[in-house]
Design a protein around this motif. Sequence first.
Motif, mmCIF file in Angstrom:
data_model
loop_
_atom_site.group_PDB
_atom_site.id
_atom_site.type_symbol
_atom_site.label_atom_id
_atom_site.label_comp_id
_atom_site.label_asym_id
_atom_site.label_seq_id
_atom_site.Cartn_x
_atom_site.Cartn_y
_atom_site.Cartn_z
ATOM 1 N N GLN A 2 0.839 -1.189 0.000
ATOM 2 C CA GLN A 2 0.000 0.000 0.000
ATOM 3 C C GLN A 2 0.880 1.248 0.000
ATOM 4 N N SER A 22 -0.753 3.397 -6.987
ATOM 5 C CA SER A 22 -0.364 2.437 -5.962
ATOM 6 C C SER A 22 -0.659 1.025 -6.466
ATOM 7 N N PRO A 23 0.175 0.021 -6.125
ATOM 8 C CA PRO A 23 -0.111 -1.348 -6.559
ATOM 9 C C PRO A 23 -1.352 -1.935 -5.892
ATOM 10 N N ARG A 24 -1.720 -1.387 -4.717
ATOM 11 C CA ARG A 24 -2.970 -1.797 -4.066
ATOM 12 C C ARG A 24 -3.615 -0.542 -3.480
ATOM 13 N N LYS A 25 -4.167 -0.617 -2.291
ATOM 14 C CA LYS A 25 -4.822 0.549 -1.710
ATOM 15 C C LYS A 25 -3.847 1.732 -1.619
ATOM 16 N N SER A 28 -4.679 3.842 3.709
ATOM 17 C CA SER A 28 -5.468 3.026 4.639
ATOM 18 C C SER A 28 -5.319 3.559 6.047
ATOM 19 N N SER A 48 -7.331 -1.057 -12.923
ATOM 20 C CA SER A 48 -6.359 -1.572 -11.955
ATOM 21 C C SER A 48 -7.086 -2.179 -10.764
ATOM 22 N N ASN A 50 -8.110 -3.690 -7.052
ATOM 23 C CA ASN A 50 -7.813 -3.511 -5.619
ATOM 24 C C ASN A 50 -7.028 -2.240 -5.321
ATOM 25 N N THR A 51 -7.297 -1.207 -6.075
ATOM 26 C CA THR A 51 -6.586 0.060 -5.864
ATOM 27 C C THR A 51 -7.499 1.095 -5.211
ATOM 28 N N ASP A 52 -8.171 0.683 -4.122
ATOM 29 C CA ASP A 52 -9.032 1.610 -3.390
ATOM 30 C C ASP A 52 -8.292 2.923 -3.125
ATOM 31 N N THR A 71 -9.900 5.650 -9.357
ATOM 32 C CA THR A 71 -9.089 4.428 -9.279
ATOM 33 C C THR A 71 -9.797 3.289 -9.995
ATOM 34 N N ASP A 73 -10.893 0.693 -8.165
ATOM 35 C CA ASP A 73 -11.727 0.063 -7.136
ATOM 36 C C ASP A 73 -12.515 1.162 -6.429
#
Length: 254
Positions: A2, A22-25, A28, A48, A50-52, A71, A73
Amino acid sequence: MQAFFVLKCKDVQLSDLKFVNSPRKHLSLYDTVGAQVSRLTIKAPEDSPNTDGIHIQNSQNVTVFKSTIGTGDDCISIGTGTSNINISHILCGPGHGISIGSLGEDDSEAKVERIHIFNCRLSNTTNGVRIKTWQGGSGYAKDISFINIFFDFVEKPIVINQYYCDDNDNCSNKTSSVQITDVYYNNVKGSSSEETAIILDCSETTSCNGIVMENINIKSAKDGDGETTKASCFNAEVIIKGDVKPRLPCSSDS
């Protein structure tokens, strides 16, 4: 991985930051009490996974405002253990909208209350304002409001989905569910890219109670062609105040 993770903090202030790809969120907040998040710009490709943009969980007294998020997500997602969350003046899109949940995964207990989302605009998102729970969970999501929300070409503007299931999971029917009560929608307007603009799909065993809709007007994005929108609901008790379009088949006037 994240981009930015806030864990077990108190009285946090984040502002004037930009997060890209970002590769994920992207951001957070976990186990945090007291946070003010403002003037963020968050961008990632709409395809993309899971990129909340912002995820909030097990946190209380959080305010998020004046931010632009697009994003692949949820623009903002709110998990269990959250209370007194205020989200306003968000420009969301593309993405999956602003979501409470998913809640109750792996038969877990959810505790979500006093969530207030207002003065937000969502454009070209797959969902607008959404509450999503897995079958088999327990607990509650209550005292939730969506006020002054505008949709522009949103696929599913208003959603309650108590049958949420990740595409990779084989989700069987279960009798228990997270109880959804006291959800208030007021002055929610704009356009839907699909025919069904409002979907209230509640648990077979536990109805959604205290759902209030006041001054709702969601038109078809194809309105010029004479298209109209529809609403669907299952096991939901809805009270209508003022003018509500599209009309819900499970509603009653107050």
